[in-house]
Design an enzyme around this catalytic site. Structure first.
Site, short mmCIF file in Angstrom:
data_model
loop_
_atom_site.label_atom_id
_atom_site.label_comp_id
_atom_site.label_asym_id
_atom_site.label_seq_id
_atom_site.Cartn_x
_atom_site.Cartn_y
_atom_site.Cartn_z
N TYR A 77 8.05 10.70 -42.14
CA TYR A 77 7.51 9.45 -41.58
C TYR A 77 8.64 8.61 -40.99
O TYR A 77 8.54 8.10 -39.86
CB TYR A 77 6.79 8.68 -42.69
CG TYR A 77 6.43 7.25 -42.34
CD1 TYR A 77 5.30 6.96 -41.56
CD2 TYR A 77 7.22 6.18 -42.78
CE1 TYR A 77 4.97 5.64 -41.24
CE2 TYR A 77 6.89 4.87 -42.45
CZ TYR A 77 5.77 4.61 -41.68
OH TYR A 77 5.45 3.30 -41.37
N SER B 183 9.65 0.35 -38.89
CA SER B 183 9.54 0.26 -40.35
C SER B 183 10.89 0.20 -41.05
O SER B 183 11.85 0.89 -40.66
CB SER B 183 8.78 1.48 -40.86
OG SER B 183 8.90 1.59 -42.26
N GLU C 202 11.42 1.64 -43.64
CA GLU C 202 11.62 3.01 -44.16
C GLU C 202 12.71 3.71 -43.35
O GLU C 202 13.38 4.62 -43.85
CB GLU C 202 10.28 3.75 -44.08
CG GLU C 202 10.27 5.16 -44.64
CD GLU C 202 10.34 5.26 -46.16
OE1 GLU C 202 10.20 4.24 -46.85
OE2 GLU C 202 10.57 6.37 -46.65
#
Ligand code: NAP
Ligand code: G4F
Length: 366
Positions: A181, A158, A160
């Site tokens: 996460y 990801s 992120e």
């Protein structure tokens, strides 16, 4: 006995086509799982998917692909199995039983804000879940020494993970994760790389930037906005409460990102790729575009509620996908404007349907 079919000019009988491939998808019931399943079925794969047991139906995104196994005239090529990435035993059993050519590992607690509430669960499903499926594949490969079918593995990494690293972010940008996460995804990302380097496994990671669709979960910001537009337009909702309107994301269409996953696994050499559109927009921009599609002004309906702020925010994501363009010939096919229109139109249609159902259950003509 009926006569044999005439030989096809494009596919001589002496040269049968390659055998159909078998794929295993974890997270098949999610947004990406549904688009990937459609893609693989269109390419003649048999698709096995792992579904969590839930007290309600959780296969809505796959309903249009499901074929009743009792229908012997048209056997389905999508086969669902109960399982969970927190359960090593079932992963090992399914890998052994299915013996897949390709594994797409999409299962995750994928909500960043929720990961602050559920950090241990998030690490369990995202980070340890990846180790569990990699271990199942490693032992399967060992038990089939010289396996002609060397399994190819896709890891859903990801953007992120870039966190506080300023844009544009590419494969060489340092990771500076800002949420449980992101930390869990980073562990999973390096697990896939480690199994590639340590055991020679064919593991590729797609570092995907945000991708959306009418099938996006309703609590991610784009869908939360488009769903509210539909409901406000239909008179079912008055206000939309959001958190940080200044955060900027690189939003693409999920179908394009599923194609990138498949492209990665068709390469003989595994590698890692950023998948992104290269364009960034703020949550506020998205609101403006989505409400405008319905002829509304977002400023009349959107209110900020600090409850939706995050303890640590990722301010701006904008990906540089030149490597994927060069090596995979991957390009996004849907612009941000088209994505917003597609999502708003789908949510307006859903809200109108909800209104009609309510009217009918009240005994009124819609
Ligand atoms: P999603 O819609 O949230 O789907 C997640 C899937 O994982 C669902 O099928 C969910 O099952 C399943 N799952 C969750 N916990 C599980 C567990 N313990 N065992 C088995 N399955 C479990 O996510 P998505 O948008 O399709 O994303 C797919 C993957 O890409 C995720 O790993 C996500 O983190 C990653 N990713 C997504 C984006 C994006 O913008 N969409 C960007 C980068 C990376 P239920 O249906 O039962 O909940
Ligand atoms: O839609 P979001 O929840 O997506 P986020 O956090 O970027 O994560 C998504 O993309 C990642 C890839 O970069 C994936 F790995 C991950 O699995 C997931 O798919 O939030 C986007 C932005 C954030 O900055 C958030 O603070 O929107 C901001 N936001 C503002 N108001 C909101 C809200 N986000 C949500 N979910 N809900 C709000 O009310």
């Amino acid at each position: 006995m009926p006569p044999p079919p005439p030989p096809s000019t494009s596919q001589p009988a002496s040269q049968p086509g390659p055998p159909a491939k078998v794929a295993l998808i974890t997270g098949i019931t999610g947004q990406d799982g549904s688009y990937l399943t459609e893609l693989l079925l269109s390419k003649n794969y048999t698709v096995h998917g792992i579904v969590r047991r839930a007290s309600n139906f959780n296969t809505q995104r796959l309903d249009h692909l499901y074929v009743d196994p009792h229908d012997a005239s048209a056997p389905g090529r999508m086969i669902l199995h109960y399982g969970d990435v927190t359960d090593s035993a079932v992963l090992e059993r399914l890998v052994r039983h299915i013996d897949p050519h390709e594994v797409y590992h999409l299962a995750a607690q994928s909500h960043v804000r929720v990961s602050f509430e559920l950090p241990v669960h998030t690490v369990d499903s995202v980070a340890l879940g990846t180790f569990r499926i990699l271990e199942a594949l490693r032992s399967h490969a060992e038990s089939r020494a010289g396996a002609h079918k060397r399994v190819r593995f896709y890891q859903a990494s990801s953007s992120e993970m870039f966190g506080a690293s300023p844009p544009p972010q590419s494969e060489t940008t340092p990771f500076r994760p800002r949420s449980p996460y992101a930390i869990a995804k980073l562990a999973a990302h390096y697990a896939a790389i480690n199994y590639r380097e340590a055991y020679g496994m064919h593991c590729s990671c797609g570092i995907h930037f945000n991708h959306e669709s009418p099938r996006r979960g309703e609590t991610f910001v784009t869908r939360k906005i488009t769903r509210a537009v539909g409901r406000i337009k239909a008179g079912l909702q008055r206000t939309l409460f959001l958190g940080n309107l200044d955060a900027r994301r690189d939003w693409g269409f999920a179908g394009d990102y599923a194609r990138a996953m498949w492209l990665m696994l068709q390469r003989d050499t595994p590698d890692d790729y950023v998948i992104a559109t290269g364009r960034t927009a703020s949550v506020r921009d998205f609101c403006e575009m989505a409400f405008a599609r319905a002829g509304l002004d977002y400023r009349d309906f959107v209110q900020v509620d600090p409850r939706y702020f995050r303890p640590a925010e990722v301010d701006e994501l904008r990906g540089d996908a030149s490597k994927a363009r060069r090596e995979l010939d991957w390009h996004p096919t849907v612009s941000l404007e088209q994505l917003v229109d597609m999502m708003v139109d789908a949510d307006i249609a859903r809200a109108e349907k909800e209104l009609a159902v309510r009217a009918m259950s009240d005994g009124r003509t819609p």
